[in-house]
Design an enzyme around this catalytic site. Structure first.
Site, PDB file in Angstrom:
ATOM      1  N   ASN A 168       3.322 -33.173  15.559  1.00  0.00           N
ATOM      2  CA  ASN A 168       3.292 -32.291  14.186  1.00  0.00           C
ATOM      3  C   ASN A 168       2.080 -31.457  14.135  1.00  0.00           C
ATOM      4  OD1 ASN A 168       3.530 -31.176  11.443  1.00  0.00           O
ATOM      5  ND2 ASN A 168       3.053 -33.203  10.675  1.00  0.00           N
ATOM      6  N   HIS A 206       7.497 -34.346   4.415  1.00  0.00           N
ATOM      7  CA  HIS A 206       6.118 -34.763   4.690  1.00  0.00           C
ATOM      8  C   HIS A 206       5.468 -34.886   3.328  1.00  0.00           C
ATOM      9  CE1 HIS A 206       2.333 -35.010   6.405  1.00  0.00           C
ATOM     10  NE2 HIS A 206       2.694 -35.335   7.475  1.00  0.00           N
ATOM     11  N   GLU A 228       5.038 -43.186   7.134  1.00  0.00           N
ATOM     12  CA  GLU A 228       3.701 -42.420   7.136  1.00  0.00           C
ATOM     13  C   GLU A 228       3.056 -42.859   5.653  1.00  0.00           C
ATOM     14  OE1 GLU A 228       3.446 -38.993   9.912  1.00  0.00           O
ATOM     15  OE2 GLU A 228       3.533 -38.107   7.975  1.00  0.00           O
TER      16      GLU A 228
HETATM   17  P1  PGA Z   1      -2.091 -37.680  11.754  1.00  0.00           P
HETATM   18  O1  PGA Z   1      -0.930 -37.061  11.007  1.00  0.00           O
HETATM   19  O2  PGA Z   1      -1.785 -38.283  13.059  1.00  0.00           O
HETATM   20  O3  PGA Z   1      -3.249 -36.534  11.806  1.00  0.00           O
HETATM   21  O4  PGA Z   1      -2.711 -38.883  10.853  1.00  0.00           O
HETATM   22  C1  PGA Z   1       0.228 -37.588  11.088  1.00  0.00           C
HETATM   23  C2  PGA Z   1       1.272 -36.663  10.109  1.00  0.00           C
HETATM   24  O5  PGA Z   1       0.714 -36.461   8.807  1.00  0.00           O
HETATM   25  O6  PGA Z   1       2.044 -36.384  10.532  1.00  0.00           O
END
Ligand code: PGA
Length: 254
Positions: A11, A97, A167
């Protein structure tokens, strides 16, 4: 995405700043994916870069979007429909998200978007996760409600095109030491599949769960080995070609 393979979804969020940088990052990610053929690797760049990569993907790496509209066509200024995404070769859409939810996207919109993309034959990668944790475990109730509401419009027959990204907000965008532990991820993954089974029956219990939140080469192995997950949604480390190549190699070799 191939069945039975671990899945790594990059992402990129609102990065990088130019098409030239995006192209070079995409080619580096493609090289990493080519060295990790036991994985499915998906890159989710900002919308304008998607069509630049359509012809570069070459079956080695897949294209994903960071969002999708809940409608196909119509007066929706600034939105991008599942139909358009499908046409330029997108196979996975990140839906709901936390950074979009923070900007007003409700569980109801998330569920409409998830249903819209799966109807188009695109896999919906639906993000869920608690903002904070409490010692009593009350956050599980919040998580359950979020999952139920986020799938309220999704029809059971499309379940095979649904993946869930766990997440937790407190773990996003930090150092790998601040990520969720493999034990915490495992507990959450089991819980998520149980809630999916409550909603959709037996098929829900088979739902694939990814983990996202400060995944890097340092914690990838332990999370994949002990976290009971099918792969990762990787944010900032996917912008660092060396770290991303290292991470995919670790996941591939496990
Ligand atoms: P990060 O983000 O790996 O920078 O923690 C993950 C995400 O928000 O999809």
């Amino acid at each position: 995405m191939k069945k039975g393979k671990k899945l790594i979804v990059a992402n990129w969020k609102m990065n990088p700043g130019t098409a030239a940088e995006a192209r070079s990052l995409f080619l580096a990610s493609r090289r990493a994916a080519a060295e990790a053929r036991r994985l499915s690797v998906v890159v989710c760049p900002p919308f304008p870069f998607l069509s630049l990569f359509s012809r570069l993907a070459n079956g080695v790496i897949s294209l994903g979007s960071q969002d999708a509209c809940w409608r196909n066509g119509g007066p929706y200024t600034g939105e991008v429909s599942p139909e358009i995404l499908k046409d330029i070769g997108v196979t996975i859409s990140i839906i709901g998200h936390s950074e979009r939810r923070a900007r007003g996207e409700t569980d109801d919109i998330v569920s409409r978007k998830a249903q819209a993309v799966v109807r188009e034959g695109i896999t919906a990668l639906v993000c869920v996760g608690e903002r904070t944790r409490d010692e009593n475990g009350d956050f599980f109730a919040t998580l359950r409600e979020q999952i139920k509401a986020s799938f309220s419009k999704v029809q059971r027959r499309f379940l095979s095109d649904i993946i869930i990204a766990y997440e937790p907000l407190w773990a996003i965008g930090r150092n790998w030491r601040d990520a969720a532990t493999p034990e915490a991820v495992r507990e959450a993954a089991i819980f998520i599949r149980k809630v999916m089974a409550d909603i959709f029956g037996d098929a829900g219990a088979q739902a694939l769960v990814l983990y996202g939140g400060s995944v890097g080469p340092e914690n990838a192995q332990a999370l994949l080995r002990d976290g009971d997950i099918a792969g990762f949604l990787v944010g900032h480390e996917s912008l660092e070609p060396d770290a991303f190549a290292w991470l995919t190699q670790i996941a591939n070799d496990l």
